[in-house]
Design a protein around this motif. Sequence first.
Motif, PDB file in Angstrom:
ATOM      1  N   GLY A  40      36.966  77.301  -1.386  1.00 58.37           N
ATOM      2  CA  GLY A  40      35.735  77.909  -1.899  1.00 58.37           C
ATOM      3  C   GLY A  40      34.949  78.622  -0.823  1.00 58.37           C
ATOM      4  N   ASP A  41      34.829  77.996   0.360  1.00 55.52           N
ATOM      5  CA  ASP A  41      34.106  78.624   1.467  1.00 55.52           C
ATOM      6  C   ASP A  41      34.770  79.933   1.876  1.00 55.52           C
ATOM      7  N   ALA A  42      36.106  79.909   1.929  1.00 50.39           N
ATOM      8  CA  ALA A  42      36.837  81.112   2.334  1.00 50.39           C
ATOM      9  C   ALA A  42      36.632  82.235   1.317  1.00 50.39           C
ATOM     10  N   ARG A  43      36.823  81.925   0.060  1.00 53.15           N
ATOM     11  CA  ARG A  43      36.708  82.965  -0.973  1.00 53.15           C
ATOM     12  C   ARG A  43      35.298  83.538  -1.054  1.00 53.15           C
ATOM     13  N   ALA A  44      34.313  82.711  -0.787  1.00 53.85           N
ATOM     14  CA  ALA A  44      32.933  83.196  -0.824  1.00 53.85           C
ATOM     15  C   ALA A  44      32.690  84.281   0.218  1.00 53.85           C
ATOM     16  N   ARG A  45      33.529  84.306   1.260  1.00 57.61           N
ATOM     17  CA  ARG A  45      33.417  85.320   2.309  1.00 57.61           C
ATOM     18  C   ARG A  45      34.467  86.422   2.163  1.00 57.61           C
ATOM     19  N   GLY A  46      35.213  86.392   1.070  1.00 61.42           N
ATOM     20  CA  GLY A  46      36.236  87.406   0.878  1.00 61.42           C
ATOM     21  C   GLY A  46      37.493  87.156   1.675  1.00 61.42           C
ATOM     22  N   ILE A  47      37.713  85.906   2.076  1.00 66.41           N
ATOM     23  CA  ILE A  47      38.876  85.518   2.877  1.00 66.41           C
ATOM     24  C   ILE A  47      39.900  84.874   1.948  1.00 66.41           C
ATOM     25  N   ILE A  48      41.161  85.128   2.176  1.00 66.22           N
ATOM     26  CA  ILE A  48      42.227  84.680   1.278  1.00 66.22           C
ATOM     27  C   ILE A  48      42.871  83.414   1.832  1.00 66.22           C
ATOM     28  N   PRO A  49      42.711  82.259   1.137  1.00 67.61           N
ATOM     29  CA  PRO A  49      43.308  81.009   1.619  1.00 67.61           C
ATOM     30  C   PRO A  49      44.775  80.889   1.215  1.00 67.61           C
ATOM     31  N   GLN A  73      52.443  66.961  -2.563  1.00 67.92           N
ATOM     32  CA  GLN A  73      52.214  67.240  -3.979  1.00 67.92           C
ATOM     33  C   GLN A  73      50.736  67.519  -4.257  1.00 67.92           C
ATOM     34  N   TRP A  74      49.854  66.816  -3.563  1.00 66.20           N
ATOM     35  CA  TRP A  74      48.429  67.040  -3.770  1.00 66.20           C
ATOM     36  C   TRP A  74      48.010  68.412  -3.255  1.00 66.20           C
ATOM     37  N   ALA A  75      48.592  68.834  -2.120  1.00 63.83           N
ATOM     38  CA  ALA A  75      48.292  70.168  -1.601  1.00 63.83           C
ATOM     39  C   ALA A  75      48.729  71.238  -2.606  1.00 63.83           C
ATOM     40  N   GLU A  76      49.920  71.052  -3.185  1.00 61.36           N
ATOM     41  CA  GLU A  76      50.419  72.015  -4.165  1.00 61.36           C
ATOM     42  C   GLU A  76      49.542  72.008  -5.416  1.00 61.36           C
ATOM     43  N   GLN A  77      49.114  70.837  -5.830  1.00 61.86           N
ATOM     44  CA  GLN A  77      48.281  70.737  -7.026  1.00 61.86           C
ATOM     45  C   GLN A  77      46.972  71.496  -6.835  1.00 61.86           C
ATOM     46  N   VAL A  78      46.342  71.322  -5.669  1.00 67.07           N
ATOM     47  CA  VAL A  78      45.094  72.041  -5.390  1.00 67.07           C
ATOM     48  C   VAL A  78      45.340  73.544  -5.357  1.00 67.07           C
ATOM     49  N   ALA A  79      46.446  73.944  -4.723  1.00 63.56           N
ATOM     50  CA  ALA A  79      46.758  75.375  -4.643  1.00 63.56           C
ATOM     51  C   ALA A  79      46.953  75.963  -6.034  1.00 63.56           C
ATOM     52  N   ARG A  80      47.741  75.269  -6.886  1.00 62.49           N
ATOM     53  CA  ARG A  80      48.010  75.791  -8.227  1.00 62.49           C
ATOM     54  C   ARG A  80      46.742  75.852  -9.070  1.00 62.49           C
ATOM     55  N   GLN A  81      45.946  74.791  -9.005  1.00 65.47           N
ATOM     56  CA  GLN A  81      44.735  74.743  -9.824  1.00 65.47           C
ATOM     57  C   GLN A  81      43.712  75.793  -9.400  1.00 65.47           C
ATOM     58  N   SER A  82      43.709  76.124  -8.116  1.00 64.37           N
ATOM     59  CA  SER A  82      42.735  77.097  -7.612  1.00 64.37           C
ATOM     60  C   SER A  82      43.288  78.517  -7.589  1.00 64.37           C
ATOM     61  N   GLY A  83      44.564  78.664  -7.941  1.00 63.57           N
ATOM     62  CA  GLY A  83      45.171  79.986  -7.921  1.00 63.57           C
ATOM     63  C   GLY A  83      45.389  80.519  -6.525  1.00 63.57           C
ATOM     64  N   SER A  84      45.598  79.600  -5.566  1.00 66.26           N
ATOM     65  CA  SER A  84      45.814  79.998  -4.178  1.00 66.26           C
ATOM     66  C   SER A  84      47.301  80.126  -3.876  1.00 66.26           C
ATOM     67  N   MET A  85      47.625  80.961  -2.907  1.00 67.19           N
ATOM     68  CA  MET A  85      48.998  81.037  -2.430  1.00 67.19           C
ATOM     69  C   MET A  85      49.391  79.685  -1.835  1.00 67.19           C
TER      70      MET A  85
END
Length: 514
Positions: free
Chosen positions: A413-422, A449-461
């Motif tokens: 969230g912090d990254a995206r708020a600044r236009g940075i791609i996580p 698995q938890w890292a992947e779950q967060v990535a998928r739920q947030s639409g992150s690479m």
Amino acid sequence: MQHFLAKLILALSFLSMTNGSWAEQTKSDWQPHTVFVAGDSTAASYNQPDHQGWAAVLDSFLDSSVVKVDNRARGGRSTRTFISEGLWQKLIDDVQTGDLVFIQFGHNDASKINDDSRARGTIPGLGDDSVNIHNLLTKQEETVYSFGHYIRKMVADVRAKNATPVLLSLTARNIWNNQGIERGSGQYGGWMYQLSWELDTAFIDVTNPVADTLEAMGMEQTAQLYTKDHTHFNGEGAQLHAQTIIAGLKGLRPTLDPQWYSAKGQQVAANDWTWLRQPFVNNAEIPSIFMVGDSTVRNGAGDGAGGQWGWGDFIGDKLNSKKVNLVNRAIGGLSSRTFITGGHWQRALSMMKPGDHVLIQFGHNDAAPLNDDSRARGTIKGVGEEQVDIKNLLTGLDESVHSYGWYLRKMIGDARARGIIPIICSPVPRKTWDEAGSQIVRAQDSYPQWAEQVARQSGSMFIDLHRLVADQYDSLGAQKVDALFADAHTHTSKEGAELSAGIVAQQLRWTLDL
């Protein structure tokens, strides 16, 4: 309070990321008679209402009965003219064994190489190139070299006197853009950083810590420190820069004994991470890829101590690093939680600009206890919203501890708020084989698995390093994989780090066209 929290966490967590004993890493070897300063108008003594250099007030932080400050900085000079005018030779003639010599240049090195007013510029960069000129100012023949050439000469001269050079990045200028305040004039700070590695010298990043402070103050208050122009600050600005340098000096290894500081200097909290020589953005004109994580991404000071390396230090060998800055801000011993609470995430975030990418890999240290008096770095297992309120046994402060997923989401969230791609990475696997010795044990219902779950739920690479690296280990077999590790099962050797870096680089090439 937050700074105190960060200081305590780091002081103890660094035990895990150093090779060699704590006493060896922190012993006080520096016993100078004098701290010399070579620099330009941002360091020189003026005592004017609207202009004062930081080195003019440096002595207020040191005990003059033990060590004195000899400020030789001179306004208007570059590395080249500081040497050609004889100022450097006069300084070096007075240096004694054990002295410290602070070297900070760059503001004037970008000037013209030849004109009839200053003729002070140097060739940009660190190369061996030179140019022969008839100096229009001095009317003399002169060979002009690169910025790196002149700094190398200074460092060699200091060491020839059995003294210690300390390289500093530039002072901050009061120039703002949409992302915040300028972080260095040109690439001189980055070049000084590269020279510190090439020459194995101590380095203090002045630019970014001061910029962090000024951004927190805001444009209006910052302007009150720069009443003359955007480069030169007043006495209050000099105090801010000098205090930042003292904080950095305290964070070096070795460093001065605490008793060498004045009462004022003893009150300055150390930037305990200075000795890590963390990289920063070198060229603001191109995009950056940041890396944050633990020791599997950057081990210790990133110098291969004990044969241990993190994969982030070899990404540049696998990608076209001329197209991007590669900024590895990972710190060993930290979890997703303590990377944030220690202030490291915010410091890295402040350097990023819209369009940059940040690779995020945590997990190895998140399984530690939530609360103890040694590290207090654990996170709640999973990706939920639950929290535990504790009295932190390490810091003595109240703290709300969240889940692993919560801390990853905060970074996203912090990254995206600044236009940075996580880009979320699952943690690299440990060298733990199954009973048959044919496959690396894959973690189940855990951090990968938890890292992947967060990535998928947030639409992150997402880069599944856990699986991809484990697959490579399986194909190589136990005997070959042994050579990829510098300890029993966690920290990779140079060869192992290069293998992981190659996998990350391949994924980035596919997604970012690098």
